[in-house]
Write an enzyme that holds these catalytic residues in place. Structure first.
Site, PDB file in Angstrom:
ATOM      1  N   ARG A 192      -3.106  22.408 -13.290  1.00 16.28           N
ATOM      2  CA  ARG A 192      -2.038  21.483 -13.714  1.00 16.28           C
ATOM      3  C   ARG A 192      -2.165  21.107 -15.188  1.00 16.28           C
ATOM      4  O   ARG A 192      -1.170  20.748 -15.829  1.00 16.28           O
ATOM      5  CB  ARG A 192      -2.037  20.225 -12.826  1.00 16.28           C
ATOM      6  CG  ARG A 192      -0.892  19.286 -13.144  1.00 16.28           C
ATOM      7  CD  ARG A 192      -0.660  18.238 -12.089  1.00 16.28           C
ATOM      8  NE  ARG A 192       0.382  17.327 -12.506  1.00 16.28           N
ATOM      9  CZ  ARG A 192       1.023  16.480 -11.712  1.00 16.28           C
ATOM     10  NH1 ARG A 192       0.722  16.430 -10.438  1.00 16.28           N
ATOM     11  NH2 ARG A 192       1.967  15.683 -12.191  1.00 16.28           N
ATOM     12  N   GLU A 235       9.570  19.095 -24.820  1.00 13.62           N
ATOM     13  CA  GLU A 235       8.980  19.485 -23.529  1.00 13.62           C
ATOM     14  C   GLU A 235       9.615  20.795 -23.051  1.00 13.62           C
ATOM     15  O   GLU A 235       8.945  21.645 -22.471  1.00 13.62           O
ATOM     16  CB  GLU A 235       9.194  18.389 -22.477  1.00 13.62           C
ATOM     17  CG  GLU A 235       8.393  17.121 -22.704  1.00 13.62           C
ATOM     18  CD  GLU A 235       6.898  17.255 -22.404  1.00 13.62           C
ATOM     19  OE1 GLU A 235       6.486  18.225 -21.747  1.00 13.62           O
ATOM     20  OE2 GLU A 235       6.129  16.384 -22.863  1.00 13.62           O
ATOM     21  N   ASN A 262       0.010  20.304 -20.050  1.00 11.95           N
ATOM     22  CA  ASN A 262      -0.285  19.566 -21.285  1.00 11.95           C
ATOM     23  C   ASN A 262      -0.240  20.478 -22.509  1.00 11.95           C
ATOM     24  O   ASN A 262      -0.702  20.094 -23.589  1.00 11.95           O
ATOM     25  CB  ASN A 262      -1.662  18.893 -21.188  1.00 11.95           C
ATOM     26  CG  ASN A 262      -1.708  17.887 -20.066  1.00 11.95           C
ATOM     27  OD1 ASN A 262      -0.742  17.179 -19.822  1.00 11.95           O
ATOM     28  ND2 ASN A 262      -2.825  17.853 -19.349  1.00 11.95           N
ATOM     29  N   HIS A 305      -0.584  14.318 -28.784  1.00  3.25           N
ATOM     30  CA  HIS A 305      -1.059  12.965 -28.501  1.00  3.25           C
ATOM     31  C   HIS A 305      -1.788  12.383 -29.702  1.00  3.25           C
ATOM     32  O   HIS A 305      -1.633  11.205 -30.027  1.00  3.25           O
ATOM     33  CB  HIS A 305      -2.017  12.969 -27.299  1.00  3.25           C
ATOM     34  CG  HIS A 305      -1.300  12.959 -25.984  1.00  3.25           C
ATOM     35  ND1 HIS A 305      -1.860  13.441 -24.829  1.00  3.25           N
ATOM     36  CD2 HIS A 305      -0.062  12.524 -25.641  1.00  3.25           C
ATOM     37  CE1 HIS A 305      -0.999  13.304 -23.836  1.00  3.25           C
ATOM     38  NE2 HIS A 305       0.094  12.758 -24.297  1.00  3.25           N
ATOM     39  N   HIS A 359       7.730  11.506 -28.872  1.00  6.20           N
ATOM     40  CA  HIS A 359       6.799  12.298 -28.067  1.00  6.20           C
ATOM     41  C   HIS A 359       7.101  13.808 -28.129  1.00  6.20           C
ATOM     42  O   HIS A 359       6.228  14.616 -28.446  1.00  6.20           O
ATOM     43  CB  HIS A 359       6.820  11.810 -26.616  1.00  6.20           C
ATOM     44  CG  HIS A 359       5.971  12.622 -25.701  1.00  6.20           C
ATOM     45  ND1 HIS A 359       4.601  12.568 -25.720  1.00  6.20           N
ATOM     46  CD2 HIS A 359       6.302  13.546 -24.748  1.00  6.20           C
ATOM     47  CE1 HIS A 359       4.117  13.418 -24.823  1.00  6.20           C
ATOM     48  NE2 HIS A 359       5.126  14.011 -24.217  1.00  6.20           N
ATOM     49  N   LYS A 399       2.966  11.755 -10.831  1.00  7.31           N
ATOM     50  CA  LYS A 399       2.107  10.923 -11.684  1.00  7.31           C
ATOM     51  C   LYS A 399       2.852   9.622 -11.964  1.00  7.31           C
ATOM     52  O   LYS A 399       3.975   9.644 -12.478  1.00  7.31           O
ATOM     53  CB  LYS A 399       1.791  11.622 -13.006  1.00  7.31           C
ATOM     54  CG  LYS A 399       0.671  12.633 -12.902  1.00  7.31           C
ATOM     55  CD  LYS A 399       0.253  13.107 -14.291  1.00  7.31           C
ATOM     56  CE  LYS A 399      -0.832  14.163 -14.199  1.00  7.31           C
ATOM     57  NZ  LYS A 399      -1.162  14.741 -15.523  1.00  7.31           N
ATOM     58  N   ARG A 434       0.815  -1.225   0.000  1.00  6.77           N
ATOM     59  CA  ARG A 434       0.000   0.000   0.000  1.00  6.77           C
ATOM     60  C   ARG A 434       0.851   1.278   0.000  1.00  6.77           C
ATOM     61  O   ARG A 434       0.411   2.322   0.464  1.00  6.77           O
ATOM     62  CB  ARG A 434      -0.974   0.016   1.177  1.00  6.77           C
ATOM     63  CG  ARG A 434      -1.967  -1.132   1.132  1.00  6.77           C
ATOM     64  CD  ARG A 434      -3.099  -0.957   2.103  1.00  6.77           C
ATOM     65  NE  ARG A 434      -3.973  -2.104   2.030  1.00  6.77           N
ATOM     66  CZ  ARG A 434      -3.752  -3.261   2.686  1.00  6.77           C
ATOM     67  NH1 ARG A 434      -2.699  -3.379   3.461  1.00  6.77           N
ATOM     68  NH2 ARG A 434      -4.589  -4.258   2.551  1.00  6.77           N
ATOM     69  N   LYS A 493       7.352  23.483 -13.074  1.00  9.50           N
ATOM     70  CA  LYS A 493       6.481  22.332 -12.819  1.00  9.50           C
ATOM     71  C   LYS A 493       6.190  22.211 -11.324  1.00  9.50           C
ATOM     72  O   LYS A 493       5.062  21.911 -10.925  1.00  9.50           O
ATOM     73  CB  LYS A 493       7.104  21.044 -13.375  1.00  9.50           C
ATOM     74  CG  LYS A 493       6.169  19.865 -13.154  1.00  9.50           C
ATOM     75  CD  LYS A 493       6.284  18.734 -14.132  1.00  9.50           C
ATOM     76  CE  LYS A 493       5.140  17.738 -13.848  1.00  9.50           C
ATOM     77  NZ  LYS A 493       5.177  16.540 -14.627  1.00  9.50           N
ATOM     78  N   HIS A 498       0.188  19.219 -26.052  1.00 12.38           N
ATOM     79  CA  HIS A 498      -0.043  17.774 -26.030  1.00 12.38           C
ATOM     80  C   HIS A 498      -1.356  17.354 -26.683  1.00 12.38           C
ATOM     81  O   HIS A 498      -1.507  16.178 -27.021  1.00 12.38           O
ATOM     82  CB  HIS A 498      -0.018  17.241 -24.589  1.00 12.38           C
ATOM     83  CG  HIS A 498       1.368  17.189 -24.002  1.00 12.38           C
ATOM     84  ND1 HIS A 498       2.143  18.321 -23.833  1.00 12.38           N
ATOM     85  CD2 HIS A 498       2.122  16.151 -23.555  1.00 12.38           C
ATOM     86  CE1 HIS A 498       3.306  17.974 -23.299  1.00 12.38           C
ATOM     87  NE2 HIS A 498       3.317  16.666 -23.124  1.00 12.38           N
ATOM     88  N   GLU A 553      -4.453  17.579 -10.452  1.00 11.16           N
ATOM     89  CA  GLU A 553      -4.949  18.063 -11.744  1.00 11.16           C
ATOM     90  C   GLU A 553      -6.455  18.283 -11.745  1.00 11.16           C
ATOM     91  O   GLU A 553      -7.180  17.742 -12.583  1.00 11.16           O
ATOM     92  CB  GLU A 553      -4.535  17.125 -12.888  1.00 11.16           C
ATOM     93  CG  GLU A 553      -4.651  17.823 -14.245  1.00 11.16           C
ATOM     94  CD  GLU A 553      -4.002  17.054 -15.379  1.00 11.16           C
ATOM     95  OE1 GLU A 553      -2.889  16.555 -15.230  1.00 11.16           O
ATOM     96  OE2 GLU A 553      -4.643  16.978 -16.443  1.00 11.16           O
TER      97      GLU A 553
HETATM   98  N1  GLY Z   1       3.046  15.502 -17.526  1.00  8.78           N
HETATM   99  C1  GLY Z   1       2.064  16.388 -17.066  1.00  8.78           C
HETATM  100  C2  GLY Z   1       1.879  16.358 -15.578  1.00  8.78           C
HETATM  101  O1  GLY Z   1       2.701  15.827 -14.860  1.00  8.78           O
HETATM  102  O2  GLY Z   1       0.896  16.852 -15.111  1.00  8.78           O
END
Ligand code: GLY
Length: 339
Positions: free
Chosen positions: A216, A174, A220, A227, A239, A132, A110, A202, A223, A212
């Protein structure tokens, strides 16, 4: 060494950026950890010393290894070795490793502590920061995951010199994005300062919206179309290269909506060209297919949600007419490509 705090209310941590940052590992692994599971891939070729008993667990190469099967295998191996909840996982690699090992750490017992030693430009300025984690399903990318903040992140800029040129250039897609998220003239800075500036942006965004639920999403930027280009199939773009095309598309869309002027579009084109990245669509992609794919993106909640520059900076925008989207796509086609 540049130290950037990620000031989260619950789990604040630091990102260390600079040549040799990986050598700080023993210092940043939590004191409680008696054992460290180092997760990496054979091709990464970076050895680390966590300063206590450790074992290296290799996961397979390639995007297909970012899977539930790999997470299960890692967790089984952790268990067979006797890794406990007070121990630590250290992920050494690019986005595939940090996403997969980060998710294994999030679910094993956990949740055990994880430290990311990020070895790629893309990882250092994006994937390793912000918690993430996740893996792909046959149905799509990143469909299973968790927010699981690391205890620390080490961005060793010395390692970037050994990246294959195309991998480095992909990371620059990026980097180009951060120019428009408050980074300004990043291309004028030395590499470690470029990385640190992106991490600081960031960190600030993530600290304000960890899960998010709003702002946040500006991370993107570039993107939405990026994407779609990636999902459309093998058009030969990585990417970061697809994100670069997506940045130019976002600028062409924003100017058509009266959000930015022609000079700002030119600035997007200048930055993308400065990093030697593509600014036009690969051949053979139909406008209707791209619009459909953008609509299918998992972040498309209410029609297509675009992330666009404007008078108040980059923000989410919905309700854009299909004809305007199509015109912006046409504006990023190279001569003679009108499928
Ligand atoms: N890659 C976008 C984020 O971490 O929110």
């Amino acid at each position: 060494m540049i130290v950037i705090p990620v000031p989260l209310a619950q789990n604040p941590y630091e990102v260390l950026v600079g040549d040799g940052a990986r050598h700080e590992l023993a210092r940043v692994v939590p004191q409680s950890a008696k054992r460290v599971a180092v997760v990496t891939q054979s091709g990464i070729g970076v050895t680390v010393d966590p300063g206590r008993e450790h074992r290296v667990f290799e996961m397979p190469d390639g995007e297909s290894s970012k899977s539930m099967a790999t997470v299960e295998s890692l967790c089984s191996q952790f268990s067979q070795w006797g890794l406990t909840r007070s121990d630590c996982v250290v992920a050494v690699g690019g986005g595939i490793v940090t996403d997969t090992a980060g998710f294994a750490a999030a679910v094993y017992h956990r949740g055990v502590a994880v430290v990311h030693v990020s070895t790629t430009l893309l990882g250092q300025i994006d994937a390793a920061i912000g918690g993430k984690t996740g893996v792909n399903l046959p149905e799509g990318k990143n469909l299973v995951g968790a927010f699981w903040q690391p205890s620390a992140v080490l961005c060793d800029t010395e390692l970037l010199a050994t990246l294959p040129p195309r991998e480095f250039r992909s990371g620059q897609g990026e980097l180009a994005k951060y120019h428009f998220l408050g980074g300004g003239e990043l291309d004028a800075l030395p590499l470690a300062q470029q990385v640190a500036a992106c991490v600081a942006i960031k960190a600030e965004v993530v600290a304000g919206d960890e899960r998010e639920s709003g702002r946040r999403a500006i991370l993107n930027y570039g993107h939405t179309l990026g994407h779609a280009i990636e999902i459309a199939g093998d058009h030969g773009l990585r990417h970061g290269e697809a994100v670069a095309v997506g940045l130019i598309f976002a600028a062409e869309l924003a100017v058509r909506l009266g959000r930015i002027d022609a000079q700002r579009v030119a600035e997007h084109r200048r930055v993308v060209a400065a990093y030697d990245l593509p600014g036009s669509l690969p051949q053979g992609l139909a406008t209707s297919e791209l619009i459909e794919l953008m609509g299918r993106d998992k972040k498309a909640l209410d029609g297509i949600t675009f992330v666009l520059d404007g008078p108040d900076g980059v923000e989410s925008v919905t309700g854009v007419d299909t004809e305007v989207i199509a015109a912006a796509i046409d504006a990023i086609r190279s001569q003679g490509d009108r499928p």
